[in-house]
Design an enzyme around this catalytic site. Sequence first.
Site, PDB file in Angstrom:
ATOM      1  N   GLU A  79      36.958  22.780  33.701  1.00 24.92           N
ATOM      2  CA  GLU A  79      35.604  23.309  33.570  1.00 24.92           C
ATOM      3  C   GLU A  79      34.629  22.162  33.323  1.00 24.92           C
ATOM      4  O   GLU A  79      34.689  21.494  32.296  1.00 24.92           O
ATOM      5  CB  GLU A  79      35.547  24.313  32.417  1.00 24.92           C
ATOM      6  N   CYS A 102      29.914  30.124  31.302  1.00 26.53           N
ATOM      7  CA  CYS A 102      31.383  30.238  31.302  1.00 26.53           C
ATOM      8  C   CYS A 102      31.901  30.829  32.609  1.00 26.53           C
ATOM      9  O   CYS A 102      32.972  30.462  33.084  1.00 26.53           O
ATOM     10  CB  CYS A 102      31.842  31.097  30.128  1.00 26.53           C
ATOM     11  N   LYS A 117      27.468  32.250  12.905  1.00 30.03           N
ATOM     12  CA  LYS A 117      27.171  30.818  12.975  1.00 30.03           C
ATOM     13  C   LYS A 117      26.733  30.456  14.391  1.00 30.03           C
ATOM     14  O   LYS A 117      27.523  30.513  15.329  1.00 30.03           O
ATOM     15  CB  LYS A 117      28.389  29.961  12.611  1.00 30.03           C
ATOM     16  N   GLU A 150      36.079  34.928  23.929  1.00 27.71           N
ATOM     17  CA  GLU A 150      35.553  34.773  25.288  1.00 27.71           C
ATOM     18  C   GLU A 150      35.426  33.277  25.518  1.00 27.71           C
ATOM     19  O   GLU A 150      34.574  32.619  24.928  1.00 27.71           O
ATOM     20  CB  GLU A 150      34.205  35.485  25.420  1.00 27.71           C
TER      21      GLU A 150
END
Length: 486
Positions: free
Chosen positions: A393, A296, A188, A262
């Site tokens: 983040e 990331c 997906k 991850e």
Amino acid sequence: MATFEYAPAPESRTVVDIHSSYGLFIGGQFVEGSAGTSFKTISPATEEVLADITQASAADVDRAVRAARTAYRGVWGRMSGTDRGKYLFRIARIMQERAREFAVLETLDNGKPIKESRDVDIPLAAAHFFYHAGWADKLEYAGLAPAGGGPPRPVGVVGQVIPWNFPLLMLAWKIAPALACGNTVVLKPAETTPLTALLFAEVCQQADLPPGVVNIVTGAGETGRALVEHAGIDKVAFTGSTDVGRAIARSIAGTRTRATLELGGKAANIVFDDAPIDQAVEGIVNGIFFNQGHVCCAGSRLLVQESAHDEVVSKLKRRLATIRVGDPMDKNTDLGAINSAAQLARIRELSDIGEAEGAERWSPPCDLPGRGFWFPPTVFTNVAQTHRIAQEEVFGPVLSVLTFRTPQEAVAKANNTPYGLSAGVWSDKGSRILWMADQLRAGVVWANTFNKFDPTSPFGGYKESGYGREGGLHGLESYVTTGAGQ
């Protein structure tokens, strides 16, 4: 000194044919969704509607999983590694042949500069298929099985959910090792960037990949949840936010489903006073402003030794004044569009909070386009460890600058985060770099560089940055088992 302006150098859109609508790719064919619903994918640089995308329902996900199971049991799981490798080589070559098409489509759908799609994302995606094609017939010699265990066997059907920041590259990171090890896949893509995954489905057809080996279902969070929680999935591979990663871990707890996650990061890019400063400034820019900071492992926390702080910040600001922000399709553009309105709102919110908490905000003068989602390259100085911009983040082109005096203090500050995905160390002393790398709780530590990737190198994190590795020999481990076949 006279300066020279860059003339516009737009890439042509005519190299790619975008369909008005796309179905789901199940069993080797594009099919309609059972619910008959769809959503639009837009260009973040212009807010132009690119295509209508089918919204996959739970029934569609079930259909895709069953197609993958049929292909696994009937063809792919039984095929020799040599023959599987031939298919992966063929896919890699087709991706190279259609690289310009992929690059243009990626930039239109994602907003990243065309030179990044062209020079980084697409070549590296093809390289992952080449690399893993070479492993397909060598798994029993790779040391994956424990002493006395049986030969490595595929896990079965893998459900994979990928993010919007590197759509095709994350697809390659996931699909290539899964297929090399003999698994079949239901993938997906992110709802804001599905187009290159759907073009990859055409590549699978062009390569005559057996039907059902790769299936692609498009949709939002509910589609991903249906895939992750499906009883027919033997392994989940997810790249995305830590919050969603936690939800996935909870949903599969107590089941036989494996997972690799991850997740987010808040990487420290550490610059010592003996570092090559000009080189380090280029590494800082690449570490946080590459792909608009939608990375990331972005070096979003710059830790500079006090004695070098003023020089580094001065040279960094001078370098950022040369950053070209604008049309991602222009080959001269350095910083493209933010991927979505929601992500832009998040970046603005955290930046405003950083300023309210006392950090000093700076951006170079730049004219942002009137349409689309844009945010200028931004640097915060006088940042404290407790500031939210130093802990959370941001996932955008926002850099927080902190200082340290000793290597021990640098390690303490770098590790003072719930994340542990990556870090960078800049120093002229090799022994210092090795000591720092040993002390830093990060899955990847770059030395005098940043954001360098290779299919042969494993990538993954610690703590809230997830578990498991992707790439290299270590990335194969989660796609094989030494137990009884399924």
